[in-house]
Enzyme design. Structure first.
Site, PDB file in Angstrom:
ATOM      1  N   ASN A 113      53.868  25.777   3.887  1.00  0.00           N
ATOM      2  CA  ASN A 113      53.095  26.419   5.166  1.00  0.00           C
ATOM      3  C   ASN A 113      53.789  27.871   3.963  1.00  0.00           C
ATOM      4  OD1 ASN A 113      52.239  28.112   6.992  1.00  0.00           O
ATOM      5  ND2 ASN A 113      54.917  28.777   7.339  1.00  0.00           N
ATOM      6  N   ASP A 151      59.445  28.781  10.277  1.00  0.00           N
ATOM      7  CA  ASP A 151      59.362  29.478   9.762  1.00  0.00           C
ATOM      8  C   ASP A 151      61.001  29.766   9.039  1.00  0.00           C
ATOM      9  OD1 ASP A 151      56.687  30.099   9.622  1.00  0.00           O
ATOM     10  OD2 ASP A 151      57.544  31.923  10.814  1.00  0.00           O
TER      11      ASP A 151
HETATM   12  N1  NHR Z   1      55.311  24.777  13.090  1.00  0.00           N
HETATM   13  C1  NHR Z   1      56.771  24.240  12.692  1.00  0.00           C
HETATM   14  N2  NHR Z   1      57.469  22.893  13.995  1.00  0.00           N
HETATM   15  N3  NHR Z   1      57.316  25.015  12.096  1.00  0.00           N
HETATM   16  C2  NHR Z   1      57.071  25.656  11.158  1.00  0.00           C
HETATM   17  O1  NHR Z   1      57.731  26.411  10.734  1.00  0.00           O
HETATM   18  C3  NHR Z   1      55.533  26.368  11.870  1.00  0.00           C
HETATM   19  C4  NHR Z   1      54.810  25.129  12.440  1.00  0.00           C
HETATM   20  C5  NHR Z   1      53.452  25.764  12.650  1.00  0.00           C
HETATM   21  C6  NHR Z   1      52.550  27.021  11.736  1.00  0.00           C
HETATM   22  C7  NHR Z   1      52.216  28.755  10.107  1.00  0.00           C
HETATM   23  C8  NHR Z   1      53.694  29.890  11.320  1.00  0.00           C
HETATM   24  C9  NHR Z   1      53.355  30.820  10.365  1.00  0.00           C
HETATM   25  O2  NHR Z   1      53.888  31.135   8.991  1.00  0.00           O
HETATM   26  C10 NHR Z   1      53.573  27.820  11.070  1.00  0.00           C
HETATM   27  C11 NHR Z   1      54.884  27.473  10.680  1.00  0.00           C
HETATM   28  C12 NHR Z   1      51.065  30.162  14.563  1.00  0.00           C
HETATM   29  C13 NHR Z   1      52.315  31.084  15.227  1.00  0.00           C
HETATM   30  C14 NHR Z   1      52.245  31.457  16.527  1.00  0.00           C
HETATM   31  O3  NHR Z   1      52.961  31.547  17.117  1.00  0.00           O
HETATM   32  C15 NHR Z   1      53.742  31.591  14.783  1.00  0.00           C
HETATM   33  C16 NHR Z   1      54.396  30.837  13.263  1.00  0.00           C
HETATM   34  C17 NHR Z   1      52.962  30.118  12.144  1.00  0.00           C
HETATM   35  C18 NHR Z   1      51.903  30.049  13.241  1.00  0.00           C
HETATM   36  N4  NHR Z   1      51.140  30.348  17.244  1.00  0.00           N
HETATM   37  C19 NHR Z   1      50.627  30.910  18.595  1.00  0.00           C
HETATM   38  C20 NHR Z   1      51.299  28.985  18.980  1.00  0.00           C
HETATM   39  O4  NHR Z   1      51.088  29.406  20.827  1.00  0.00           O
HETATM   40  C21 NHR Z   1      49.355  30.744  18.957  1.00  0.00           C
HETATM   41  C22 NHR Z   1      48.832  32.377  18.119  1.00  0.00           C
HETATM   42  C23 NHR Z   1      47.533  32.073  17.890  1.00  0.00           C
HETATM   43  O5  NHR Z   1      46.813  30.965  17.897  1.00  0.00           O
HETATM   44  O6  NHR Z   1      47.903  32.958  17.501  1.00  0.00           O
HETATM   45  O7  NHR Z   1      50.754  28.489  18.918  1.00  0.00           O
HETATM   46  O8  NHR Z   1      54.086  32.404  10.780  1.00  0.00           O
HETATM   47  C1  GAR Z   2      48.369  35.393   5.513  1.00  0.00           C
HETATM   48  O1  GAR Z   2      48.842  36.228   5.190  1.00  0.00           O
HETATM   49  C2  GAR Z   2      49.080  34.115   5.308  1.00  0.00           C
HETATM   50  O2  GAR Z   2      50.299  34.015   4.819  1.00  0.00           O
HETATM   51  C3  GAR Z   2      49.573  34.156   7.202  1.00  0.00           C
HETATM   52  O3  GAR Z   2      47.724  34.772   7.468  1.00  0.00           O
HETATM   53  C4  GAR Z   2      46.807  34.678   6.802  1.00  0.00           C
HETATM   54  C5  GAR Z   2      46.007  33.250   6.942  1.00  0.00           C
HETATM   55  O4  GAR Z   2      44.408  34.278   5.808  1.00  0.00           O
HETATM   56  N1  GAR Z   2      50.036  33.048   7.794  1.00  0.00           N
HETATM   57  C6  GAR Z   2      50.317  33.052   9.229  1.00  0.00           C
HETATM   58  O5  GAR Z   2      50.570  34.179   9.439  1.00  0.00           O
HETATM   59  C7  GAR Z   2      50.907  31.954   9.995  1.00  0.00           C
HETATM   60  N2  GAR Z   2      51.515  32.464  11.420  1.00  0.00           N
HETATM   61  P1  GAR Z   2      43.654  34.139   5.346  1.00  0.00           P
HETATM   62  O6  GAR Z   2      43.198  32.493   6.381  1.00  0.00           O
HETATM   63  O7  GAR Z   2      43.157  33.816   4.258  1.00  0.00           O
HETATM   64  O8  GAR Z   2      44.842  32.357   4.456  1.00  0.00           O
END
Ligand code: NHR
Ligand code: GAR
Length: 221
Positions: A113, A151
């Site tokens: 990620n 994360d």
């Molecule tokens: N899953 C796990 N188990 N571990 C990680 O480290 C993950 C993951 C899934 C996604 C990316 C992430 C980031 O880099 C990621 C890392 C979405 C949310 C979130 O709260 C948080 C972190 C990340 C991605 N999503 C909401 C949900 O209910 C929905 C938000 C939306 O749709 O806009 O899944 O930060």
């Molecule tokens: C990027 O800044 C990435 O790091 C972040 O969303 C953006 C995606 O941009 N990811 C997260 O916040 C995951 N929770 P992109 O679609 O243009 O690559």
């Protein structure tokens, strides 16, 4: 498996704009990234990244989370679509759905990620707003192996960006994003070349335990 002259099979998961995807498509096209992008999969049908993949001639798929009754059935469908490609690496590139422990464990050591903060600072969402509110003078992005805890997986590489006096979340995000476009391809190349792997809670780089002093892109290469 991984090696200098072997292209690894890569699947990219997106939810939106796909600018990190674009950096990876460009690296694959120019030959600097030894990857065969097997598929770009979005959980949102309207993600602009799908258009970027089509432009590059890469197969696309949509696994729309709103079409499933719960997270478990969504993830089963997503996993089936990914595994059809037999990927050696799966990457989240602005993928916005939290993934269950079972899903993440299935891809243990081959799921990356990119997160827009200098982890372990600012896990979760709205990182740029939070860094500004905290008065940080430095911010950035991190590429990490995904583990069930959000994360929190071992970090492969980070890039710093200064916080400037007049920044708002958008100007800061843009500065960070430019760094993301450098470090994600870099981390993927290292993985494809067999130089980085996850071992337990750590990253091995050329067989050595990666320590925090080696994480910053400016100090690499
Ligand atoms: N899953 C796990 N188990 N571990 C990680 O480290 C993950 C993951 C899934 C996604 C990316 C992430 C980031 O880099 C990621 C890392 C979405 C949310 C979130 O709260 C948080 C972190 C990340 C991605 N999503 C909401 C949900 O209910 C929905 C938000 C939306 O749709 O806009 O899944 O930060
Ligand atoms: C990027 O800044 C990435 O790091 C972040 O969303 C953006 C995606 O941009 N990811 C997260 O916040 C995951 N929770 P992109 O679609 O243009 O690559």
């Amino acid at each position: 498996m991984a090696g200098i002259d072997h292209k690894i099979r890569l699947v990219v998961l997106i939810s939106g704009r796909g600018s990190n995807l674009q950096a990876i498509l460009d690296g694959a096209t120019s030959g600097v990234l030894p990857v065969e992008i097997r598929a770009v999969i979005s959980n949102r049908p309207d993600a602009y990244g799908l258009e970027r993949a089509r432009q590059a001639g890469v197969p696309t798929a949509v696994v729309d989370h709103t079409a499933f009754p719960d997270r478990q059935t969504f993830e089963a469908a997503l996993r089936q679509r990914i595994d059809a490609e037999r990927p050696e690496l799966v990457i989240l590139a602005g993928f916005m759905r939290i993934l269950s422990a079972g899903f993440v464990e299935h891809y243990r050591g081959r799921l990356l990620n990119i997160h827009p903060s200098l982890l372990p600072k600012y896990r979760g969402l709205h990182t740029h707003e939070r860094a500004l509110a905290a008065g940080e003078r430095e911010h950035g992005a991190s590429v990490h192996f995904v583990i069930p805890e959000l994360d929190s997986g071992p970090v492969i590489v980070q890039a710093r960006a200064p916080v400037l006096p007049d920044d708002d979340p958008d100007t800061l995000a843009a500065r960070v994003l430019a760094r993301e476009h450098r470090i994600y391809p870099l981390a993927i190349r290292w993985f494809a070349e067999g130089r980085v792997r996850m071992q337990g809670d750590n990253v091995l780089f050329d067989g050595q335990l990666l320590t925090s002093s080696r994480l910053l892109e400016d100090e690499q290469e």
